[in-house]
Design a protein around this motif. Structure first.
Motif, PDB file in Angstrom:
ATOM      1  N   SER A  18       1.321  -1.120  -0.125  1.00 19.22           N
ATOM      2  CA  SER A  18       0.072  -0.063  -0.381  1.00 19.22           C
ATOM      3  C   SER A  18       0.545   1.573  -0.330  1.00 19.22           C
ATOM      4  N   PRO A  19       0.059   2.369  -1.082  1.00 21.50           N
ATOM      5  CA  PRO A  19      -0.610   2.823  -1.931  1.00 21.50           C
ATOM      6  C   PRO A  19      -0.866   1.715  -2.948  1.00 21.50           C
ATOM      7  N   HIS A  22      -6.947   4.684  -2.327  1.00 13.20           N
ATOM      8  CA  HIS A  22      -6.993   6.727  -1.636  1.00 13.20           C
ATOM      9  C   HIS A  22      -7.644   8.017  -1.800  1.00 13.20           C
ATOM     10  N   ASP A  23      -7.137   8.170  -0.557  1.00 11.25           N
ATOM     11  CA  ASP A  23      -8.237   9.823  -1.143  1.00 11.25           C
ATOM     12  C   ASP A  23      -7.783  10.599  -2.292  1.00 11.25           C
ATOM     13  N   SER A  79      -7.749  10.337  -5.550  1.00 17.16           N
ATOM     14  CA  SER A  79      -7.516   9.534  -6.394  1.00 17.16           C
ATOM     15  C   SER A  79      -8.240   9.009  -7.239  1.00 17.16           C
ATOM     16  N   LYS A  85     -12.445  10.446  -2.103  1.00 15.50           N
ATOM     17  CA  LYS A  85     -11.611   9.702  -3.084  1.00 15.50           C
ATOM     18  C   LYS A  85     -12.107  10.280  -4.555  1.00 15.50           C
TER      19      LYS A  85
END
Length: 239
Positions: free
Chosen positions: A84-85, A105-106, A108, A136
């Motif tokens: 991750s990520p 992930h935020d 993205s 997101k």
């Protein structure tokens, strides 16, 4: 015979194609057969993340594997093994069950989509996905929603104000669904994320709600009216 799913998926694509860019990361919640995501990928060379319950997701996986045998895929059982990520841009198609969406992930996602599945969900589930898209989708990204004027809920009851950083691009009736007599009335909404703008929360005022109610086909409107009257009479009898 014509494939209705293919026809309305193509209609959806035509509606949003000017807002999609090549290599975008597109996330479709409630992706169903996967045909809409497949069309987007074919035209725009995007990374497509398809999210649905396991039984339905298997159908999408089978279809897309058949259509695009040479594409790169990430399957639900593989995601937990990756560091991750996760770099989703390495894949053409990513298949996720709802319990795995936090691996995204935020900020993205460039383009979020929900068509014809909010109308099947409990309102609490819809709220969760709207909060998901708020977090997101990247700045200047988009959210496209197409659902029935009424099914389990009215379209205007969805809490679009949870998308706090978004502004309205368009709200219109879906001409394909209105053109086919036995299909239900559908509304298409496109929102754009703009964190730098001072704009009002996405909400429907009384006038807009009234306008939306006029978007029913006549037979559909009277069918719902009869159902509501019966429900009221039943409550009165119980009391």
């Amino acid at each position: 015979t014509k494939n209705k799913t293919l026809i309305y998926a193509q209609y959806y694509l035509d509606s949003i194609t000017n807002y999609l860019n090549e290599k975008d990361i597109v996330c479709e919640i409630g992706s169903g057969s996967g045909l809409f995501s497949a069309l987007i990928n074919e035209k725009k060379k995007t990374t497509n993340i398809l999210v649905d319950i396991p039984d339905v997701l298997l159908t999408a996986i089978a279809l897309i594997f058949t259509l695009f045998p040479n594409k790169t895929f990430l399957l639900p059982n593989e995601i937990k093994e990756l560091p991750s990520p996760i770099d989703f841009k390495k894949y053409d198609f990513v298949f996720l069950t709802p319990d795995l969406i936090n691996y995204i992930h935020d900020e993205s996602i460039n383009f979020g989509i929900n068509t014809q599945s909010f109308m099947e969900m409990d309102m609490s589930e819809v709220d969760e996905y709207l909060n998901f898209f708020e977090k997101k989708i990247s700045n200047n990204g988009y959210f496209f929603c197409s659902n029935r004027v009424r099914k389990r809920h009215f379209f205007f009851e969805y809490k679009f104000y949870l998308l706090k950083s978004f502004e309205k691009v368009f709200l219109k009736k879906n001409k394909y669904f209105y053109s086919v007599p036995n299909l239900s009335s559908m509304l298409d909404l496109l929102l754009k994320k703009n964190k730098n703008a001072n704009h009002k929360l996405i909400n429907f005022n009384f006038y807009e709600k009234l306008i939306i109610l006029t978007k029913f086909k006549k037979k559909e409107f009277f069918r719902w009216l009869v159902r509501d009257i019966k429900r009221v009479l039943k409550k009165i009898n119980i009391q």
